[in-house]
Design a protein around this motif. Structure first.
Motif, mmCIF file in Angstrom:
data_model
loop_
_atom_site.group_PDB
_atom_site.id
_atom_site.type_symbol
_atom_site.label_atom_id
_atom_site.label_comp_id
_atom_site.label_asym_id
_atom_site.label_seq_id
_atom_site.Cartn_x
_atom_site.Cartn_y
_atom_site.Cartn_z
ATOM 1 N N VAL A 22 -19.910 -68.052 -82.286
ATOM 2 C CA VAL A 22 -21.202 -67.382 -82.126
ATOM 3 C C VAL A 22 -21.869 -67.212 -83.483
ATOM 4 C CG1 VAL A 22 -22.302 -65.199 -81.494
ATOM 5 C CG2 VAL A 22 -20.616 -66.226 -79.965
ATOM 6 N N ALA A 23 -21.080 -66.823 -84.493
ATOM 7 C CA ALA A 23 -21.623 -66.646 -85.838
ATOM 8 C C ALA A 23 -22.175 -67.952 -86.399
ATOM 9 C CB ALA A 23 -20.541 -66.083 -86.761
ATOM 10 N N ARG A 24 -21.488 -69.072 -86.093
ATOM 11 C CA ARG A 24 -21.931 -70.375 -86.601
ATOM 12 C C ARG A 24 -23.179 -70.877 -85.895
ATOM 13 N NH1 ARG A 24 -16.379 -71.745 -86.172
ATOM 14 N NH2 ARG A 24 -16.822 -72.939 -84.276
ATOM 15 N N GLU A 25 -23.230 -70.702 -84.574
ATOM 16 C CA GLU A 25 -24.258 -71.367 -83.773
ATOM 17 C C GLU A 25 -25.461 -70.497 -83.433
ATOM 18 O OE1 GLU A 25 -22.702 -73.469 -80.435
ATOM 19 O OE2 GLU A 25 -20.966 -74.241 -81.537
ATOM 20 N N MET A 26 -25.342 -69.176 -83.604
ATOM 21 C CA MET A 26 -26.456 -68.282 -83.283
ATOM 22 C C MET A 26 -26.765 -67.429 -84.516
ATOM 23 S SD MET A 26 -25.324 -67.145 -79.407
ATOM 24 C CE MET A 26 -26.975 -66.659 -78.902
ATOM 25 N N THR A 27 -27.828 -67.776 -85.200
ATOM 26 C CA THR A 27 -28.170 -67.109 -86.451
ATOM 27 C C THR A 27 -28.446 -65.627 -86.207
ATOM 28 O OG1 THR A 27 -29.158 -69.153 -87.237
ATOM 29 C CG2 THR A 27 -29.718 -67.140 -88.433
#
Length: 535
Positions: free
Chosen positions: A128-133
């Protein structure tokens, strides 16, 4: 990036999801980008096959994910559009771990809860941290501390907190302060035990949210602070609100929760700009008008079964400066005693979605009552199919018209399964799900409501209007005003001569927001007001 984990203790249904969403609201109004997610310890892969009595409504996202109803709070309280990444269950975790083991992904290692299951959970947070800023990710852990199925999730977030460091991770524990009426006292012992259990696992909450029906004085906060090893200012009163759940962010702001969170996580932001949110809440608390709208369903006893519909009526009511009094009517009662007994005096009738034939004839009777008495009608999903069946029977004269869901041998299958759905054997995730485009016909009520020729709405259904009957039904007052882009699927139907008779195959309640009510809900409440003569 900062990480906040919300846990709960003592009892379920404490409002962890609402607390997480409200904190998200406050941080977002400070100018931060916030993402929320829900971790559910149950072994179902998702809630899509669960009875609404068991779990409440299924909240569907744009990408077709069937998720927990708390994601509805997350989307309504913040400006985020969530995805399948934002809801993780034990079922998904173990499915992924076992699939990897079967394919040799662990290189012959003995597969264990620690580290393999906990690593899978932590990887979802990182994904989630990688793909959703975002600036802040808020993760709610379902269930209560002490539940055996929740232990892997608690262990995973304990590990994760160590990995990112205390300046980047905050644990918030929601607990119940019990009021003993016989003694006239608030009791903190269950809260002490709940936090002691959490600390045994290795998690020390930085903030304690105290759900209570009575005010908590400073002495009680100091006691919780002493026994639970949290700062006195980190003991936050979360008292029951009098009027609306949308008061919760304002109450938590008064308790300085958002200031505290920003200080603990070393986030430098401006104060929250809450003017429009306060105005919205004021319209809910002190409305100028009042209408009564009947919701005729089969899961009426459980408020959470139609949660998003009730909230959408609140949004539309506030936009009209109106209190919407929801009259909850069990469709089976209409079958027994007739529509007039239950529907006299309402200014609008809404029939929501559902599955199975229980209460179907009562919903059809309610729809007929709305059509014949010119009462605004709004049908959602099954509510549209009900409208089609009622019109086919009582206007077109096809007395045995039905859906093949309820009568497989009906001579007039005006609602039926598409060919691709007839081959489906797996129940989970196999319906028409998620965001689909609809084209609207100019000059129709639907077009006027949306002010657009093309819309995108979320779906969750298996049966469709049977287009073989389109021409014969449209020879009367019936009109298909919204279709799929290829024209094959009916998405919205309406009656041309009725003041407001609109039904849609999709679920508009999933896109309604405070200060941005859904166009059909807004039009429906407005029509109810005109029926009453208030506007």
């Amino acid at each position: 990036m900062k990480y906040i984990f919300v846990t709960g203790g003592v009892v379920s249904s404490l409002g962890k999801g609402l607390a997480a969403a409200s904190l998200g609201t406050l941080l977002e109004h400070r100018g931060l980008k916030v993402i929320l997610q829900k971790f559910d310890p149950y072994l179902n892969v998702d809630p899509g096959t669960m009875n609404p009595y068991e779990h409440g409504e299924v909240y569907v996202l744009d990408d077709g994910a069937e998720t927990d109803l708390d994601l509805g709070h997350y989307e309504r309280f913040t400006g985020t559009n969530l995805s399948k990444l934002n809801n993780l269950t034990s079922g998904q975790v173990y499915t992924n771990v076992l699939a990897r083991e079967r394919s040799g992904g662990y290189l012959g290692s003995t597969v264990q809860v620690i580290p393999h299951v906990t690593n899978e959970i932590k990887e979802r947070i990182r994904k989630v941290a990688r793909e959703m800023t975002a600036d802040v990710i808020i993760t709610e852990i379902g269930g209560t501390v002490g539940d055996i199925e929740g232990l892997p999730f608690l262990e995973a977030i304990r590990q994760f907190g160590q990995e990112v460091g205390q300046d980047n991770c905050l644990f918030i524990h929601t607990t119940l302060i019990i009021y003993m009426r016989a003694a006239g006292e608030l009791k903190t012992k269950p809260t002490q035990q709940s936090i002691a259990k959490l600390r045994e696992i290795g998690i020390s909450p930085g903030v304690v949210l105290c759900r209570t029906e009575m005010p908590i004085d400073q002495d009680l906060k100091d006691k919780i602070s002493l026994f639970c090893n949290v700062a006195p200012e980190a003991v936050i009163e979360a008292r029951d609100t009098k009027h609306s759940i949308y008061e919760v962010p304002l109450k938590l702001h008064e308790e300085k929760l958002d200031d505290l969170v920003c200080r603990l996580l070393k986030i430098d932001t401006r104060p929250p700009e809450l003017t429009r949110w306060k105005q919205f809440v004021q319209r809910i608390i002190n409305p100028s008008h009042h209408v009564r709208i009947a919701v005729v369903g089969k899961y009426i006893e459980l408020n959470d079964a139609y949660k998003s519909i009730y909230e959408s009526l609140v949004h539309a009511g506030a936009a009209h400066d109106t209190k919407v009094e929801v009259v909850k009517i069990d469709a089976e009662n209409i079958e027994k005693a007739g529509a007039e007994l239950y529907l006299t005096g309402v200014q609008g009738i809404l029939v929501p979605g559902g599955f199975g034939d229980r209460g179907t004839e009562g919903k059809i009777a309610a729809c007929r009552y709305a059509r014949e008495n010119k009462i605004p009608y709004f049908g959602i999903c099954l509510g549209m199919q009900i409208a089609v069946i009622e019109y086919a029977r009582n206007v077109c004269g096809w007395k045995e018209a039905n859906s093949t869901e309820f009568d497989k041998v009906t001579p007039y299958p005006v609602v039926s399964l598409l060919e691709e759905q007839q081959k489906v054997t797996q129940k989970g995730g196999s319906m028409r799900l998620g965001a689909w485009v609809t084209d609207l016909l100019p000059g129709t009520k639907a077009y006027d409501l949306y002010h657009s020729a093309t819309i995108t709405e979320r779906h969750r259904h298996r049966y469709e209007f049977n287009s073989d009957f389109k021409e014969r039904m449209e020879a009367h007052d019936f009109l298909i005003s919204g279709t799929s882009p290829d024209g094959a699927l009916a998405e919205i139907i309406e009656l041309k001569s009725h003041p407001f008779f609109v039904a849609c195959q999709f679920h508009p309640e999933l896109l309604s927001r405070p200060n941005h009510p859904h166009p059909i809900f807004y039009g429906f409440v407005g029509a109810a007001l005109r029926t009453q003569g208030a506007h």
